[in-house]
Scaffold this active site. Structure first.
Site, PDB file in Angstrom:
ATOM      1  CD  GLU A 186     115.191  39.695  15.789  1.00 48.11           C
ATOM      2  OE1 GLU A 186     115.877  39.060  16.600  1.00 48.11           O
ATOM      3  OE2 GLU A 186     115.686  40.368  14.870  1.00 48.11           O
ATOM      4  NE  ARG A 243     118.972  47.840   2.167  1.00 53.28           N
ATOM      5  CZ  ARG A 243     118.541  47.968   3.418  1.00 53.28           C
ATOM      6  NH1 ARG A 243     118.641  49.120   4.038  1.00 53.28           N
ATOM      7  NH2 ARG A 243     118.018  46.943   4.055  1.00 53.28           N
TER       8      ARG A 243
END
Length: 170
Positions: free
Chosen positions: A95, A58
């Site tokens: 994460e 993006r």
């Protein structure tokens, strides 16, 4: 313009407990997309970047459009194996696990003035890894610009001490 009205919230994506900020609705709105690029351009022009660096994927959308608006070059930062020439690579923590990003070694001349652009900054890992890549190729990071910033995750704390511009804060 109220950009938040053009950003769709999708609960429990990509996993339960995550509220995903979907920019596809912003991208499909001609006035919203134009406003986003025009506003980013107005906010970063004084940083005098020579290149925009956008991260896959993006960051390509907003970064390339912003580079065009400013009349400067665009440099992609990609996932491993997607760039054809010699690359610098950096591994960074996610994460759960790690990921890697690459940039062409000859993407910019030493001390070239670079602005990192992405759609969103959350934990800051991707932008921080990109800043590290830029340091490895000798570039001069002049700032970072994002459409969305998730303030509670404090991703900007991982970035170098440069101006950080975000259009929308959650």
């Amino acid at each position: 313009m109220d950009l938040k009205a053009l950003i769709r919230d999708i609960p429990d994506f990509p996993k339960p407990g995550i509220l995903f900020r979907d920019i596809t609705t912003l991208l499909s709105d001609p006035a919203g997309l134009k406003y986003s690029i025009d506003t980013l351009a107005a906010k970063v022009v004084d940083l005098q970047p020579q290149y925009i660096v956008g991260m896959e994927s993006r960051g390509f959308i907003f970064g390339a459009a912003l580079a065009y608006k400013l009349g400067i070059g665009f440099i992609p930062v990609r996932k491993p194996g997607k760039l054809p020439a010699d690359v610098h690579c950096v591994e960074y923590a996610l994460e759960y696990g790690t990921d890697k990003l690459e940039i062409h070694k000859d993407a910019v001349a030493p001390d070239g003035r670079i602005l990192i652009v992405d759609d969103l900054i959350a934990t800051g890992g991707t932008a921080a890894a990109t800043a590290k890549l830029l340091q490895e190729i000798g570039a001069n990071l002049v700032g970072c610009a994002f459409v969305i910033e998730l303030d509670a995750l404090n991703g900007r704390s991982l970035l170098p001490d440069v101006p950080i511009i975000s259009l929308v804060h959650y």
